[in-house]
Scaffold this motif. Structure first.
Motif, PDB file in Angstrom:
ATOM      1  N   ARG A  36      36.715  43.215  45.935  1.00 32.80           N
ATOM      2  CA  ARG A  36      36.956  43.098  47.379  1.00 32.80           C
ATOM      3  C   ARG A  36      38.442  43.256  47.701  1.00 32.80           C
ATOM      4  O   ARG A  36      38.798  43.696  48.802  1.00 32.80           O
ATOM      5  CB  ARG A  36      36.464  41.742  47.888  1.00 32.80           C
ATOM      6  CG  ARG A  36      34.957  41.574  47.922  1.00 32.80           C
ATOM      7  CD  ARG A  36      34.581  40.280  48.593  1.00 32.80           C
ATOM      8  NE  ARG A  36      34.970  40.289  49.999  1.00 32.80           N
ATOM      9  CZ  ARG A  36      35.099  39.189  50.740  1.00 32.80           C
ATOM     10  NH1 ARG A  36      34.904  37.994  50.199  1.00 32.80           N
ATOM     11  NH2 ARG A  36      35.443  39.274  52.013  1.00 32.80           N
ATOM     12  N   ARG A  37      39.291  42.896  46.752  1.00 30.86           N
ATOM     13  CA  ARG A  37      40.735  43.004  46.977  1.00 30.86           C
ATOM     14  C   ARG A  37      41.274  44.383  46.583  1.00 30.86           C
ATOM     15  O   ARG A  37      42.479  44.591  46.565  1.00 30.86           O
ATOM     16  CB  ARG A  37      41.460  41.894  46.226  1.00 30.86           C
ATOM     17  CG  ARG A  37      41.212  40.525  46.844  1.00 30.86           C
ATOM     18  CD  ARG A  37      41.870  39.399  46.081  1.00 30.86           C
ATOM     19  NE  ARG A  37      41.638  38.125  46.745  1.00 30.86           N
ATOM     20  CZ  ARG A  37      42.432  37.602  47.688  1.00 30.86           C
ATOM     21  NH1 ARG A  37      43.522  38.260  48.049  1.00 30.86           N
ATOM     22  NH2 ARG A  37      42.147  36.449  48.248  1.00 30.86           N
ATOM     23  N   GLY A  38      40.380  45.297  46.247  1.00 28.45           N
ATOM     24  CA  GLY A  38      40.779  46.679  46.022  1.00 28.45           C
ATOM     25  C   GLY A  38      41.199  47.017  44.616  1.00 28.45           C
ATOM     26  O   GLY A  38      41.805  48.070  44.396  1.00 28.45           O
ATOM     27  N   CYS A  39      40.870  46.173  43.635  1.00 30.89           N
ATOM     28  CA  CYS A  39      41.208  46.496  42.247  1.00 30.89           C
ATOM     29  C   CYS A  39      40.449  47.758  41.834  1.00 30.89           C
ATOM     30  O   CYS A  39      39.217  47.803  41.936  1.00 30.89           O
ATOM     31  CB  CYS A  39      40.852  45.335  41.333  1.00 30.89           C
ATOM     32  SG  CYS A  39      41.354  45.559  39.615  1.00 30.89           S
ATOM     33  N   GLY A 171      47.727  45.491  48.151  1.00 27.67           N
ATOM     34  CA  GLY A 171      48.467  44.261  48.388  1.00 27.67           C
ATOM     35  C   GLY A 171      47.646  43.028  48.064  1.00 27.67           C
ATOM     36  O   GLY A 171      46.410  43.086  48.006  1.00 27.67           O
ATOM     37  N   PRO A 172      48.315  41.881  47.867  1.00 31.05           N
ATOM     38  CA  PRO A 172      47.609  40.670  47.433  1.00 31.05           C
ATOM     39  C   PRO A 172      46.766  40.024  48.525  1.00 31.05           C
ATOM     40  O   PRO A 172      45.894  39.210  48.227  1.00 31.05           O
ATOM     41  CB  PRO A 172      48.761  39.745  47.024  1.00 31.05           C
ATOM     42  CG  PRO A 172      49.922  40.193  47.865  1.00 31.05           C
ATOM     43  CD  PRO A 172      49.761  41.682  47.999  1.00 31.05           C
ATOM     44  N   ASN A 173      46.996  40.374  49.776  1.00 28.98           N
ATOM     45  CA  ASN A 173      46.278  39.730  50.877  1.00 28.98           C
ATOM     46  C   ASN A 173      45.127  40.579  51.426  1.00 28.98           C
ATOM     47  O   ASN A 173      44.402  40.132  52.315  1.00 28.98           O
ATOM     48  CB  ASN A 173      47.261  39.406  52.015  1.00 28.98           C
ATOM     49  CG  ASN A 173      48.354  38.452  51.560  1.00 28.98           C
ATOM     50  OD1 ASN A 173      48.094  37.494  50.848  1.00 28.98           O
ATOM     51  ND2 ASN A 173      49.591  38.726  51.963  1.00 28.98           N
ATOM     52  N   PHE A 174      44.979  41.797  50.902  1.00 31.38           N
ATOM     53  CA  PHE A 174      43.892  42.656  51.370  1.00 31.38           C
ATOM     54  C   PHE A 174      42.549  42.155  50.860  1.00 31.38           C
ATOM     55  O   PHE A 174      42.388  41.863  49.671  1.00 31.38           O
ATOM     56  CB  PHE A 174      44.117  44.097  50.896  1.00 31.38           C
ATOM     57  CG  PHE A 174      42.943  45.006  51.156  1.00 31.38           C
ATOM     58  CD1 PHE A 174      42.768  45.580  52.402  1.00 31.38           C
ATOM     59  CD2 PHE A 174      42.013  45.270  50.156  1.00 31.38           C
ATOM     60  CE1 PHE A 174      41.685  46.424  52.648  1.00 31.38           C
ATOM     61  CE2 PHE A 174      40.934  46.101  50.396  1.00 31.38           C
ATOM     62  CZ  PHE A 174      40.770  46.682  51.648  1.00 31.38           C
ATOM     63  N   VAL A 175      41.581  42.042  51.748  1.00 28.79           N
ATOM     64  CA  VAL A 175      40.217  41.653  51.373  1.00 28.79           C
ATOM     65  C   VAL A 175      39.239  42.503  52.175  1.00 28.79           C
ATOM     66  O   VAL A 175      39.204  42.432  53.402  1.00 28.79           O
ATOM     67  CB  VAL A 175      39.942  40.161  51.637  1.00 28.79           C
ATOM     68  CG1 VAL A 175      38.522  39.805  51.191  1.00 28.79           C
ATOM     69  CG2 VAL A 175      40.952  39.276  50.919  1.00 28.79           C
ATOM     70  N   ALA A 176      38.451  43.314  51.488  1.00 29.55           N
ATOM     71  CA  ALA A 176      37.468  44.177  52.152  1.00 29.55           C
ATOM     72  C   ALA A 176      36.257  43.344  52.556  1.00 29.55           C
ATOM     73  O   ALA A 176      35.918  42.364  51.888  1.00 29.55           O
ATOM     74  CB  ALA A 176      37.043  45.302  51.227  1.00 29.55           C
ATOM     75  N   PRO A 177      35.591  43.722  53.639  1.00 29.21           N
ATOM     76  CA  PRO A 177      34.349  43.024  54.013  1.00 29.21           C
ATOM     77  C   PRO A 177      33.339  43.111  52.874  1.00 29.21           C
ATOM     78  O   PRO A 177      33.179  44.152  52.246  1.00 29.21           O
ATOM     79  CB  PRO A 177      33.860  43.798  55.250  1.00 29.21           C
ATOM     80  CG  PRO A 177      35.072  44.490  55.778  1.00 29.21           C
ATOM     81  CD  PRO A 177      35.928  44.806  54.583  1.00 29.21           C
ATOM     82  N   GLU A 178      32.688  42.005  52.605  1.00 27.50           N
ATOM     83  CA  GLU A 178      31.741  41.974  51.482  1.00 27.50           C
ATOM     84  C   GLU A 178      30.610  42.973  51.670  1.00 27.50           C
ATOM     85  O   GLU A 178      30.033  43.473  50.708  1.00 27.50           O
ATOM     86  CB  GLU A 178      31.182  40.566  51.316  1.00 27.50           C
ATOM     87  CG  GLU A 178      30.509  40.339  49.976  1.00 27.50           C
ATOM     88  CD  GLU A 178      30.333  38.874  49.658  1.00 27.50           C
ATOM     89  OE1 GLU A 178      29.778  38.580  48.589  1.00 27.50           O
ATOM     90  OE2 GLU A 178      30.734  38.037  50.470  1.00 27.50           O
ATOM     91  N   SER A 179      30.288  43.302  52.929  1.00 19.56           N
ATOM     92  CA  SER A 179      29.191  44.230  53.206  1.00 19.56           C
ATOM     93  C   SER A 179      29.461  45.624  52.653  1.00 19.56           C
ATOM     94  O   SER A 179      28.530  46.374  52.362  1.00 19.56           O
ATOM     95  CB  SER A 179      28.953  44.322  54.719  1.00 19.56           C
ATOM     96  OG  SER A 179      30.135  44.741  55.385  1.00 19.56           O
TER      97      SER A 179
END
Length: 303
Positions: A36-39, A171-179
């Motif tokens: 979700r954080r784009g790894c 970035g460390p604060n990016f969080v993608a929508p779980e959907s």
């Protein structure tokens, strides 16, 4: 640019050692959160599926390990731990490897989270660098191990980004929508015919490792554990009561078992590992219905 970014490998490796499944659940949550954080690439493995000799070649490794019994390693971790204790491993054996350790334990026991603590120390002694201070989950916490996991993960992602921007490019604060991740395949299942040739492997070690995995899979039958150990006793479940309320968020149950083959000797603090059996007739019917060769094998890997 962080000090880890000159390496080619951008994969985040998560290894878990679980006896009852909690460490696996925590590791899977870490994996989902990393995605979700784009790894760009996350690899999640049980620690017994990982070759310890490959550890020096990894860039960033997160360990999620439980402590069982009186400070004992989970069964899946025993081989890995024996490898780490070899005297020929130098103090720079894993120099350049960055790691983090999260432990699951119960502060009601004297050797609380002993496995996580000794793993953290051993990795440091062998030259690895901690990404963040180890986290210790406690079953006695009102929220269970998650009471420590949540704040530990927040600190982890910030430090991972500082060590290597490529692991979290947004970035460390990016969080993608779980959907956005729901429909993405997590695993790849490959069916191999019984006479299928083994693909070319780079080393004899690779071949032996594959052979061991195939033999382990083919040996799994009722009454056996991966072809290695027979269970101490065959049991019949006689009670299965739900203890948690519907709004609790967790499925907590009270089980009672009756020994049908021999009695069990146990002490307070012992762990009961239950291996559910499957009807041989049902297995045969499934194989026949799907037109499968029972001598073949299936490999499951990351998609």
């Amino acid at each position: 640019m962080g000090p880890m970014e000159d390496k080619v490998d951008k994969k985040l490796l998560i290894l878990y050692a679980s006896q009852t499944g909690n460490a696996m659940d925590a590791a899977e949550r870490l994996g989902r959160e990393a995605e979700r954080r784009g790894c760009p690439s996350v690899c999640l493995l049980s620690i017994d599926e990982f070759r310890p000799s490959d550890l020096p070649n990894k860039e960033a490794v997160i360990f999620v390990v439980s402590t069982t019994g009186q400070g004992d390693n989970p069964d899946s971790m025993k081989g890995f731990w024996r490898f780490l204790l070899q005297k020929n491993l130098t103090r720079e054996w894993v120099k350049g490897v960055h790691y983090a350790v999260f432990g699951l334990g119960d502060s009601g026991y004297q050797k609380y989270n002993f496995v996580a603590k000794k793993l953290d120390k051993r990795l440091s002694d062998l030259g690895a660098e901690a990404i963040v201070e180890r986290g210790l989950g406690d079953d006695q916490h009102p929220s269970g191990y998650e009471g420590a996991l949540d704040p530990w993960m927040s600190a982890l992602w910030k430090m991972v980004y500082e060590k290597n921007h490529n692991l979290l490019p947004n970035g460390p604060n990016f969080v993608a929508p779980e959907s956005t991740l729901i429909d993405q395949p997590k695993i790849q299942i490959i069916y191999h015919g019984a006479e299928e040739a083994v693909p070319p492997l780079s080393t004899t070690t690779d071949l032996k490792f594959l052979e061991m995995q195939i033999e382990s899979a083919r040996s799994m039958t009722p009454g056996k554990l991966s072809g290695k150990n027979r269970p101490d006793c065959l049991l019949k479940m006689i009670k299965n009561h739900i203890l948690s309320t519907p709004d609790n968020g967790k499925d907590v149950r009270h089980f009672e078992f009756e020994a049908v083959s021999s009695s069990i000797d146990y002490e307070v603090g012992d762990v009961l590992e239950v291996l559910p059996g499957q009807s041989s007739a049902a297995v045969d019917a499934f194989i026949q219905r799907c037109d499968l060769n029972p001598e073949s094998y299936i490999t499951v890997g990351s998609a």
